[in-house]
Design an enzyme around this catalytic site. Structure first.
Site, PDB file in Angstrom:
ATOM      1  CG  HIS A  39      -8.806  -3.723   5.472  1.00  0.00           C
ATOM      2  ND1 HIS A  39      -9.256  -4.809   4.759  1.00  0.00           N
ATOM      3  CD2 HIS A  39      -9.256  -3.891   6.734  1.00  0.00           C
ATOM      4  CE1 HIS A  39      -9.955  -5.611   5.556  1.00  0.00           C
ATOM      5  NE2 HIS A  39      -9.966  -5.068   6.761  1.00  0.00           N
ATOM      6  CG  HIS A  41      -4.736  -3.164   1.242  1.00  0.00           C
ATOM      7  ND1 HIS A  41      -4.536  -4.507   1.049  1.00  0.00           N
ATOM      8  CD2 HIS A  41      -5.984  -3.046   1.766  1.00  0.00           C
ATOM      9  CE1 HIS A  41      -5.609  -5.186   1.425  1.00  0.00           C
ATOM     10  NE2 HIS A  41      -6.513  -4.320   1.861  1.00  0.00           N
ATOM     11  CG  HIS A  56      -4.889  -5.493   6.090  1.00  0.00           C
ATOM     12  ND1 HIS A  56      -5.636  -6.118   7.062  1.00  0.00           N
ATOM     13  CD2 HIS A  56      -5.513  -5.747   4.922  1.00  0.00           C
ATOM     14  CE1 HIS A  56      -6.672  -6.727   6.502  1.00  0.00           C
ATOM     15  NE2 HIS A  56      -6.609  -6.524   5.198  1.00  0.00           N
ATOM     16  CG  HIS A  64      -6.958  -8.191  10.845  1.00  0.00           C
ATOM     17  ND1 HIS A  64      -6.970  -7.103  10.001  1.00  0.00           N
ATOM     18  CD2 HIS A  64      -8.255  -8.486  11.083  1.00  0.00           C
ATOM     19  CE1 HIS A  64      -8.216  -6.764   9.730  1.00  0.00           C
ATOM     20  NE2 HIS A  64      -9.022  -7.592  10.373  1.00  0.00           N
ATOM     21  CG  HIS A  71      -2.920  -5.105  10.359  1.00  0.00           C
ATOM     22  ND1 HIS A  71      -3.617  -5.919   9.497  1.00  0.00           N
ATOM     23  CD2 HIS A  71      -2.035  -5.906  10.996  1.00  0.00           C
ATOM     24  CE1 HIS A  71      -3.172  -7.159   9.595  1.00  0.00           C
ATOM     25  NE2 HIS A  71      -2.218  -7.186  10.513  1.00  0.00           N
ATOM     26  CG  ASP A  74      -6.518  -3.983  10.746  1.00  0.00           C
ATOM     27  OD1 ASP A  74      -6.321  -4.244   9.551  1.00  0.00           O
ATOM     28  OD2 ASP A  74      -6.034  -4.652  11.678  1.00  0.00           O
ATOM     29  CG  HIS A 111     -11.649  -6.508   1.697  1.00  0.00           C
ATOM     30  ND1 HIS A 111     -10.759  -7.437   1.209  1.00  0.00           N
ATOM     31  CD2 HIS A 111     -10.906  -5.444   2.101  1.00  0.00           C
ATOM     32  CE1 HIS A 111      -9.526  -6.969   1.328  1.00  0.00           C
ATOM     33  NE2 HIS A 111      -9.588  -5.760   1.872  1.00  0.00           N
ATOM     34  NE  ARG A 134      -6.384  -7.692  -1.657  1.00  0.00           N
ATOM     35  CZ  ARG A 134      -5.123  -7.365  -1.439  1.00  0.00           C
ATOM     36  NH1 ARG A 134      -4.544  -6.409  -2.163  1.00  0.00           N
ATOM     37  NH2 ARG A 134      -4.422  -7.985  -0.513  1.00  0.00           N
TER      38      ARG A 134
END
Length: 206
Positions: A39, A41, A56, A64, A71, A74, A111, A134
């Site tokens: 993602h 962020h 995000h 999401h 997002h 995403d 992630h 993360r």
């Protein structure tokens, strides 16, 4: 560059010409084999490692989802092979390096788990995709000494560390935010604490 991990490392390149989608090419090593959520962020803030990068990037305020709908940050999943290496090329039509919605200055995070793309059937799925911890992160920077962030202000790519006074100020701000912890949790899910720290960091360093 992805860092803040002893084992997971990566190099990501984002390319966009005017009027074209952004191409995201990269290689990440040190992963467990399988799919991993990836993602953009909200903040390019690594003062608290990956935790201070916020949620995000979601300028449209939507749930999401996947790279087509959800997002803006995403990017779906990347696949690590049996040796733990993920090599990928992503065409991201909604990600901009140019203009008011430029993601330059924001963060990239890989992630621990697969992103369920908002289809997990629970509240966390609609916030984070249940993508887990993360593992490593990095800041999206332009190839120049100085960049301008779309979300405010000019800074150098090297940035600066927080002073002791600013760190104390941030802790006080976070303490105040935690009075509405339920509200943050409802809006950001597992990213709630990260959003608190990222927001507080920006306020403390003004």
């Amino acid at each position: 560059m992805l860092e803040h991990s002893d084992t997971v490392k990566g190099t990501i390149l984002l390319i966009q010409a005017p009027g074209t989608p952004t191409l995201i090419k990269g290689k990440i090593t040190g992963l467990e084999p399988g799919l991993h959520g990836f993602h953009i962020h909200e903040f390019g803030d690594m003062s608290e490692g990956c935790k201070s990068m916020g949620g995000h990037y979601n300028p449209d305020g939507v749930d999401h989802g996947d790279i087509e709908k959800g997002h803006v940050g995403d990017l779906g999943n990347v696949l690590a092979d049996e040796s733990g290496v993920a090599e990928f090329s992503i065409t991201a039509k909604r990600v901009d390096l140019l203009g008011e919605r430029s993601v330059i200055g924001r963060g990239l995070v890989i992630h621990s788990d697969e992103d369920d793309l908002g289809k997990g059937g629970d509240a966390e799925s609609l916030k984070t995709g249940n993508a887990g911890d993360r593992l490593a992160c990095g800041v999206i920077v332009a190839r120049s000494e100085e960049i301008v962030e779309a979300h405010g202000g000019k800074h150098t790519t090297t940035g600066r560390s927080m002073t002791k006074g600013e760190m104390n100020k941030r802790e006080k701000i976070v303490k105040g935010m935690k009075k509405d912890k339920a509200g943050f949790k409802k809006r950001y899910g597992k990213d709630a604490e990260a959003v608190m720290y990222a927001t507080a960091t920006k306020q403390a360093m003004k």
